[in-house]
Motif scaffolding. Structure first.
Motif, PDB file in Angstrom:
ATOM      1  N   ILE A  36      31.416  38.821  44.423  1.00 35.38           N
ATOM      2  CA  ILE A  36      32.022  39.613  43.268  1.00 35.38           C
ATOM      3  C   ILE A  36      33.247  40.471  44.083  1.00 35.38           C
ATOM      4  CG2 ILE A  36      31.916  41.574  41.717  1.00 35.38           C
ATOM      5  CD1 ILE A  36      30.457  38.993  40.819  1.00 35.38           C
ATOM      6  N   ALA A  37      34.394  40.394  43.264  1.00 29.66           N
ATOM      7  CA  ALA A  37      35.505  41.033  43.888  1.00 29.66           C
ATOM      8  C   ALA A  37      35.684  42.705  43.332  1.00 29.66           C
ATOM      9  CB  ALA A  37      36.693  40.694  43.514  1.00 29.66           C
ATOM     10  N   ALA A  38      35.260  42.742  42.260  1.00 26.82           N
ATOM     11  CA  ALA A  38      34.960  43.928  41.604  1.00 26.82           C
ATOM     12  C   ALA A  38      34.107  43.888  40.248  1.00 26.82           C
ATOM     13  CB  ALA A  38      36.495  44.319  40.896  1.00 26.82           C
ATOM     14  N   ALA A  39      33.584  45.078  40.040  1.00 26.62           N
ATOM     15  CA  ALA A  39      32.842  45.230  38.694  1.00 26.62           C
ATOM     16  C   ALA A  39      33.185  46.497  38.157  1.00 26.62           C
ATOM     17  CB  ALA A  39      31.505  45.576  39.195  1.00 26.62           C
ATOM     18  N   LYS A  55      38.066  35.119  37.293  1.00 24.63           N
ATOM     19  CA  LYS A  55      36.902  34.518  36.653  1.00 24.63           C
ATOM     20  C   LYS A  55      36.059  35.964  36.143  1.00 24.63           C
ATOM     21  CE  LYS A  55      36.625  30.512  39.644  1.00 24.63           C
ATOM     22  NZ  LYS A  55      37.796  30.905  40.671  1.00 24.63           N
ATOM     23  N   PHE A  56      35.295  35.559  35.103  1.00 26.42           N
ATOM     24  CA  PHE A  56      34.395  36.785  34.698  1.00 26.42           C
ATOM     25  C   PHE A  56      32.961  36.450  34.676  1.00 26.42           C
ATOM     26  CE2 PHE A  56      38.718  37.375  32.766  1.00 26.42           C
ATOM     27  CZ  PHE A  56      39.137  38.418  33.207  1.00 26.42           C
ATOM     28  N   LYS A  57      32.034  37.359  35.204  1.00 28.95           N
ATOM     29  CA  LYS A  57      30.437  36.949  35.379  1.00 28.95           C
ATOM     30  C   LYS A  57      30.076  38.217  34.574  1.00 28.95           C
ATOM     31  CE  LYS A  57      26.840  36.415  38.505  1.00 28.95           C
ATOM     32  NZ  LYS A  57      26.256  36.380  39.720  1.00 28.95           N
ATOM     33  N   ASP A 111      44.025  36.502  43.579  1.00 30.15           N
ATOM     34  CA  ASP A 111      43.943  35.587  42.271  1.00 30.15           C
ATOM     35  C   ASP A 111      42.786  34.687  42.434  1.00 30.15           C
ATOM     36  OD1 ASP A 111      46.322  36.622  41.904  1.00 30.15           O
ATOM     37  OD2 ASP A 111      47.476  34.896  42.162  1.00 30.15           O
ATOM     38  N   GLY A 112      42.192  34.414  41.376  1.00 28.88           N
ATOM     39  CA  GLY A 112      40.993  33.679  41.371  1.00 28.88           C
ATOM     40  C   GLY A 112      39.752  34.403  41.663  1.00 28.88           C
ATOM     41  N   ALA A 113      39.697  35.519  41.728  1.00 27.72           N
ATOM     42  CA  ALA A 113      38.608  36.467  41.997  1.00 27.72           C
ATOM     43  C   ALA A 113      37.507  36.574  40.944  1.00 27.72           C
ATOM     44  CB  ALA A 113      38.877  37.567  42.798  1.00 27.72           C
TER      45      ALA A 113
END
Length: 288
Positions: free
Chosen positions: A202-205, A184-186, A135-137
Motif C-alpha cells: 500500500i502506497a497510501a491510505a 489502483k484502489f483497494k 504511478d500505478g501505486a
C-alpha cells in the motif's frame, strides 16, 4: 395537667418532623422523576468526550442523566438508534448519515445538531508528499460508500484524480473522471487503516481522524495531506442523530448545547490536540 401538655407538644413535634421529612422526600423524588435519562451511543475517542459531558454539573442542571455506550461498528449503532435501543448517537458525518438513510428508508435517522469536523487524511509510511506517490501505486480506501466518496474527494483536492460532475456522497471509484497516475484502489475496512498503511503493498491510505487517533496518528502532523474546514467539506461535519420518529427531540437537543459549552471545547482541544475542529452551525448549514 402540665405532664399531659408536654406529651401533646411532643406528639405534635413528632408529627411536624414526619410531615417535613415526607415533604422533603416527595420534593426530591419529584426532582428525580423530572430527570431525563438519555442513552447515547458512540465510537472510539468520542466515548471520552461524552463521559466528560455526562459528569458535568451543568448536565444535571439541564435535567439530564447521560448513559454512554461504546460501539465498534457504525451500522449496528445506527440500527440500535433506529429501533430505540439507543436514544442518540454521536459518531458519524452528515454524509455517512445520508448514505445510511438511503439504504434504510423504513428506519431513518434525523440530525439533531452539528458537533465537529475531523479532517480525513492521506497517510503513507513510504512517502512524505502526495506528489511522491508513484504511478500505478495502490491506495487504500474505505469499503463503505460515505467514507469512500469522502476519500476520493480528498484525492481530487490533492490534485491526484478528477471526478465526474455528478459525483456525490455515495459515489465510488467508478465515478472517477480521470486517473492520470493510474492508481489502483483497494477497499478496506476503514477501522484497519492505521495497520494497513504499514503494508508494503500500500502506497497510501485514506483514514478518518477517529480511527487515526486510535492508531496514535495525528492528522495535523502525521498525514501527508488532509481536509480543510470550509464549505466544500460541510458534508463531512459530524453530527448528533436520533431516530426520525422519536418524540423526545427537545430533550435530545440539549446535548448539542452541552457539547458546545466553552469548557467542553477546551477539554476536547486539549485532549485531542486540536484534531476535532468545532462546527457550531444550524442543521440548515448542512443542506444549503
Amino acid at each position: 395537667m402540665a405532664k399531659k401538655s408536654k406529651i401533646i407538644i411532643a406528639f405534635l413535634a413528632v408529627i411536624l418532623i414526619a410531615v417535613g421529612a415526607f415533604t422533603f422526600y416527595n420534593k426530591n423524588s419529584s426532582q428525580a422523576d423530572d430527570t431525563k435519562t438519555i442513552t447515547l451511543g458512540t465510537i472510539g475517542s468520542d466515548v471520552k468526550i461524552w463521559n466528560y459531558i455526562a459528569s458535568l454539573p451543568e448536565t444535571k442542571k439541564e435535567g439530564l442523566t447521560i448513559k454512554v455506550k461504546s460501539f465498534t461498528d457504525g451500522v449496528s449503532l445506527n440500527q440500535a438508534t433506529a429501533d430505540g435501543t439507543i436514544d442518540v448517537n454521536a459518531f458519524q458525518s452528515y454524509a455517512y448519515l445520508a448514505a445510511y438513510n438511503q439504504s434504510h428508508k423504513s428506519a431513518k435517522l434525523e440530525t439533531l445538531g452539528t458537533t465537529y469536523l475531523e479532517p480525513m487524511g492521506i497517510y503513507s509510511s513510504k512517502y512524505k508528499k502526495v506528489s511522491d506517490i508513484p504511478d500505478g501505486a495502490t491506495i487504500a480506501i474505505a469499503n463503505n460508500p460515505a467514507n469512500a466518496s469522502r476519500g476520493l474527494q480528498l484525492l481530487a483536492q490533492a490534485g491526484l484524480i478528477t471526478l465526474k460532475s455528478n459525483f456525490n456522497s455515495l459515489s465510488g471509484p467508478n465515478d472517477i473522471k480521470s486517473n492520470p497516475h493510474h492508481f489502483k484502489f483497494k477497499e478496506i475496512d476503514d477501522t484497519t487503516g492505521p495497520v494497513v498503511v504499514k503494508d508494503n503493498s500500500i502506497a497510501a491510505a485514506l483514514i478518518g481522524n477517529t480511527i487515526a487517533l486510535e492508531g496514535h496518528l495525528n492528522v495535523l502532523k502525521d498525514s501527508i495531506y488532509h481536509e480543510k474546514v470550509d464549505q466544500s467539506t460541510k458534508a463531512n461535519v459530524n453530527i448528533l442523530a436520533s431516530a426520525a420518529k422519536s418524540d423526545n427531540k427537545a430533550e435530545y437537543k440539549k446535548l448539542v448545547t452541552l457539547y458546545h459549552r466553552s469548557d467542553v471545547q477546551s477539554y476536547i482541544k486539549k485532549t485531542f490536540a486540536g484534531t476535532k475542529v468545532e462546527v457550531n452551525q444550524p442543521v440548515s448549514y448542512l443542506t444549503k
